[in-house]
Design an enzyme around this catalytic site. Sequence first.
Site, PDB file in Angstrom:
ATOM      1  N   ASP A   5      -0.076  32.857  18.080  1.00 43.66           N
ATOM      2  CA  ASP A   5       1.318  32.379  19.601  1.00 43.66           C
ATOM      3  C   ASP A   5       1.706  31.202  19.148  1.00 43.66           C
ATOM      4  O   ASP A   5       1.133  30.238  19.262  1.00 43.66           O
ATOM      5  CB  ASP A   5       0.515  32.781  20.931  1.00 43.66           C
ATOM      6  CG  ASP A   5       1.178  32.815  21.756  1.00 43.66           C
ATOM      7  OD1 ASP A   5       2.109  31.979  22.398  1.00 43.66           O
ATOM      8  OD2 ASP A   5       1.097  33.901  22.536  1.00 43.66           O
ATOM      9  N   GLY A  64       5.206  35.394  20.764  1.00 44.19           N
ATOM     10  CA  GLY A  64       4.431  35.138  22.189  1.00 44.19           C
ATOM     11  C   GLY A  64       5.970  34.405  23.076  1.00 44.19           C
ATOM     12  O   GLY A  64       6.994  35.118  22.417  1.00 44.19           O
ATOM     13  N   HIS A  77       8.229  37.311  15.304  1.00 41.36           N
ATOM     14  CA  HIS A  77       9.642  36.919  16.438  1.00 41.36           C
ATOM     15  C   HIS A  77      10.745  35.996  15.745  1.00 41.36           C
ATOM     16  O   HIS A  77      10.391  35.127  16.174  1.00 41.36           O
ATOM     17  CB  HIS A  77       8.960  37.617  17.777  1.00 41.36           C
ATOM     18  CG  HIS A  77       8.207  38.284  17.733  1.00 41.36           C
ATOM     19  ND1 HIS A  77       7.173  38.867  17.271  1.00 41.36           N
ATOM     20  CD2 HIS A  77       7.608  39.055  18.989  1.00 41.36           C
ATOM     21  CE1 HIS A  77       6.270  39.906  18.121  1.00 41.36           C
ATOM     22  NE2 HIS A  77       6.820  40.049  18.719  1.00 41.36           N
ATOM     23  N   GLU A 136      14.512  35.974  19.137  1.00 41.75           N
ATOM     24  CA  GLU A 136      14.391  36.433  20.252  1.00 41.75           C
ATOM     25  C   GLU A 136      14.917  36.171  21.669  1.00 41.75           C
ATOM     26  O   GLU A 136      15.543  37.555  22.161  1.00 41.75           O
ATOM     27  CB  GLU A 136      13.163  36.898  20.738  1.00 41.75           C
ATOM     28  CG  GLU A 136      12.932  37.559  21.636  1.00 41.75           C
ATOM     29  CD  GLU A 136      10.786  37.920  21.398  1.00 41.75           C
ATOM     30  OE1 GLU A 136      10.848  38.877  22.061  1.00 41.75           O
ATOM     31  OE2 GLU A 136      10.219  37.255  20.836  1.00 41.75           O
ATOM     32  N   ASP A 173       7.843  48.545  20.758  1.00 41.56           N
ATOM     33  CA  ASP A 173       7.399  47.089  21.289  1.00 41.56           C
ATOM     34  C   ASP A 173       7.634  47.347  23.143  1.00 41.56           C
ATOM     35  O   ASP A 173       8.221  46.681  23.327  1.00 41.56           O
ATOM     36  CB  ASP A 173       8.303  46.000  21.291  1.00 41.56           C
ATOM     37  CG  ASP A 173       7.889  44.797  21.720  1.00 41.56           C
ATOM     38  OD1 ASP A 173       6.698  44.268  21.292  1.00 41.56           O
ATOM     39  OD2 ASP A 173       9.086  43.976  21.625  1.00 41.56           O
ATOM     40  N   ASP A 174       7.388  48.186  23.753  1.00 41.13           N
ATOM     41  CA  ASP A 174       4.974  48.486  23.867  1.00 41.13           C
ATOM     42  C   ASP A 174       5.740  49.499  24.458  1.00 41.13           C
ATOM     43  O   ASP A 174       6.671  49.951  25.546  1.00 41.13           O
ATOM     44  CB  ASP A 174       4.536  47.386  24.283  1.00 41.13           C
ATOM     45  CG  ASP A 174       3.501  47.588  24.761  1.00 41.13           C
ATOM     46  OD1 ASP A 174       3.601  49.035  25.780  1.00 41.13           O
ATOM     47  OD2 ASP A 174       2.808  46.993  25.368  1.00 41.13           O
TER      48      ASP A 174
END
Length: 233
Positions: A39, A69, A96, A99, A178-179
């Site tokens: 994270d 995160g 990630h 983003e 996602d998700d």
Amino acid sequence: MPSAGLSKEGYVETVLKCIADSNNAPNSSMTTGLILSIDRRNDVDTAIAVVDLAVQYRDQGVVGIDLCGDPCVGDVSIFEPAFTKAKANNLPITIHFAEAPFSSTEVELRKLLEYQPDRIGHVINVPADIKEEIVKRKLGLELCLSCNVHAKMITGSYGDHHFGWWKDTGCPITLCTDDVGVFGSTVSMEYALIAEHFDLDRKEICELARSGIDTIFASEKVKQKLRETMWSS
């Protein structure tokens, strides 16, 4: 995060047991692996501990590590020792990437590329020169249409998604949810959305689905099974 009464090792072991039960179930056609996440809020010692756990449980179903995160917090440069250790142990890496505007500075993105990821996710706010480097490396891309649209991470709707730019670059693309529990779209629905909004025919959709096989964090046996299944479809 594990509860106060459960260690990180116990948490990982519990998840891996559930995965093993599913993978070994009669007539199971799906193989699942576990990626452990660093994270952005973690300190370097915690990040290294995640890598150590991934190495410890690699033979039991852990397939790689992730950096994720809140993209508006943290200094990713502190994680260099963790990613160096991951690479030294041949752990696949996904990150990630770009983003949010805050996490898309030239300094941050170049540092993340120094970590030699095998895949990168989202790739929304990517400057032109960084795009060139990604295409040059042919990095695997994890693209999330419904997430990006519903969370207003992009301007516009499905037809405006940056999939349209990346699809002809030669980078392997994997569509992700996602998700699914939050955004209410299965992987099949993501392919249907791509087909609808980017006018892809069946042949192009099949080629898209196959393109990500080599970037899957799995054994060559699993990849070959997918190739055989998908090439016969």
